[in-house]
Structure formats: C-alpha cells, structure tokens
Design a protein around this motif. Structure first.
Motif, short mmCIF file in Angstrom:
data_model
loop_
_atom_site.label_atom_id
_atom_site.label_comp_id
_atom_site.label_asym_id
_atom_site.label_seq_id
_atom_site.Cartn_x
_atom_site.Cartn_y
_atom_site.Cartn_z
N GLU A 16 44.33 38.82 44.70
CA GLU A 16 43.08 39.26 45.31
C GLU A 16 42.41 40.33 44.44
OE1 GLU A 16 41.81 41.70 49.28
OE2 GLU A 16 43.26 40.08 49.55
N LEU A 17 43.21 41.23 43.90
CA LEU A 17 42.68 42.30 43.06
C LEU A 17 42.00 41.74 41.82
CD1 LEU A 17 42.55 45.42 42.63
CD2 LEU A 17 44.72 45.20 41.41
N PHE A 18 42.55 40.67 41.26
CA PHE A 18 42.01 40.09 40.03
C PHE A 18 41.14 38.87 40.29
CE2 PHE A 18 45.53 42.57 38.32
CZ PHE A 18 44.95 43.13 37.19
N ALA A 19 40.80 38.58 41.54
CA ALA A 19 40.04 37.38 41.90
C ALA A 19 38.69 37.31 41.19
CB ALA A 19 39.86 37.30 43.41
N SER A 20 38.08 38.44 40.97
CA SER A 20 36.76 38.43 40.34
C SER A 20 36.84 38.13 38.84
CB SER A 20 36.07 39.79 40.54
OG SER A 20 36.71 40.78 39.75
N GLY A 21 38.02 38.23 38.28
CA GLY A 21 38.18 38.01 36.85
C GLY A 21 37.96 39.27 36.03
N ASP A 22 37.45 40.31 36.65
CA ASP A 22 37.22 41.58 35.96
C ASP A 22 38.46 42.47 36.07
OD1 ASP A 22 34.58 40.84 35.42
OD2 ASP A 22 33.85 41.70 37.31
N GLU A 23 38.59 43.34 35.11
CA GLU A 23 39.65 44.35 35.15
C GLU A 23 39.37 45.29 36.33
OE1 GLU A 23 43.10 46.29 33.79
OE2 GLU A 23 42.24 44.42 33.06
N PRO A 24 40.37 45.56 37.14
CA PRO A 24 40.15 46.48 38.26
C PRO A 24 39.77 47.88 37.75
CG PRO A 24 42.28 45.40 38.44
CD PRO A 24 41.72 45.04 37.12
N THR A 25 38.93 48.54 38.50
CA THR A 25 38.55 49.91 38.15
C THR A 25 39.76 50.82 38.34
OG1 THR A 25 37.92 50.50 40.40
CG2 THR A 25 36.20 49.48 39.00
N PRO A 26 39.74 52.00 37.74
CA PRO A 26 40.84 52.95 37.96
C PRO A 26 41.07 53.25 39.44
CG PRO A 26 39.53 53.66 36.10
CD PRO A 26 38.80 52.50 36.73
N GLU A 27 39.99 53.31 40.20
CA GLU A 27 40.12 53.56 41.64
C GLU A 27 40.82 52.39 42.33
OE1 GLU A 27 37.11 53.80 39.98
OE2 GLU A 27 37.13 55.98 39.80
#
Length: 145
Positions: free
Chosen positions: A54-65
């Motif tokens: 779910e965290l990586f679902a967008s394909g973007d690197e998750p923000t530090p937050e």
C-alpha cells in the motif's frame, strides 16, 4: 500462640502455591516450536507485506514522513509482536541458545530501525542477519520476504 499457628499454616501453603505456580510451561518439541513460531511470524509478515504494498502503490518513493509513519505505526509494532510471540514460546533445549540469539538480533535491529526509520528503505535489508538466523533454526516465516 494463635498467630504462630496461623503463620505455621500459611507459610507452607504460600510456598506450595509459589512452587505450583512456577514454570509450568512445557518445553515444546522442535516440531511444535517451529509450527507455533512460524504461525506467529506468518501473521505479522502478511500484515507488513500488505502495508508495504500500500505504501508503494503509487510507484513513488514514500516521503520521509510516510516512512516514519510506516515504521512507527506498522512495522515496529508488528515486528515487536513477532519477537514477543517467539519469546513467549518455550523452545526445546537444543534450540534455546539459537532462539535467544535470534531474538536479541531482531530486537537490536528493530531498535535501530525505530531510531532511523529511513534505514529500512535502503538497498540493504537491516534484518538480513536475523533472517539468516531464523532460516537456520527453521523459522522460515520469520525471515523477511
């Protein structure tokens, strides 16, 4: 005299209750320990994997937050549950030292990740040593996916 009699009766009863309530946990066989240990880890690993997807679902690197929130809200509590669940089991004597080493390594790694949540998102698996120990013991569900 009455106080002495009450004391003489209560002390042995208290000692018997303490002895009876002592370590009544039965040592598990290797098969029982591995079955129960893998079950403990499988639940947590499934939840961690789903949250990671779910965290990586967008394909973007998750923000530090987002990384910090994932570690604090999902990863750390679930891994701690796994550590606590394994710790609650009573492995056979021939596995005890290996299990103790695994739990110490996993706890140290978890503590390190909690202090630096971004470290879990690098190329290296911070749990690699703990994973190798788990596999060697037979706790394959406890090794990261």
């Amino acid at each position: 005299m009455r106080r002495v009699l009450v004391f003489a009766v209560l002390v042995p009863m208290t000692v018997l209750m303490v002895v009876a309530c002592g370590d009544d946990e039965e040592t598990l066989t290797t098969e029982e320990f591995l079955d129960q240990g893998n079950a403990v880890c499988e639940t947590g690993t499934t939840e961690i994997d789903a949250a990671g997807e779910e965290l990586f679902a967008s394909g973007d690197e998750p923000t530090p937050e987002e990384q910090t929130a994932f570690v604090e809200d999902t990863l750390a509590p679930l891994v701690q549950d796994q550590i606590d669940g394994l710790e609650a089991l009573n492995p056979p004597e021939d596995l005890q030292d290996d299990v103790d080493e695994l739990l110490a390594e996993a706890q140290a790694t978890l503590d390190s990740i909690t202090d630096d949540p971004a470290s879990i998102f690098g190329d290296d698996n911070p749990f690699a040593d703990a994973d190798a120990m788990a596999i060697e013991i037979g706790l394959t569900a406890c090794a990261g996916s």
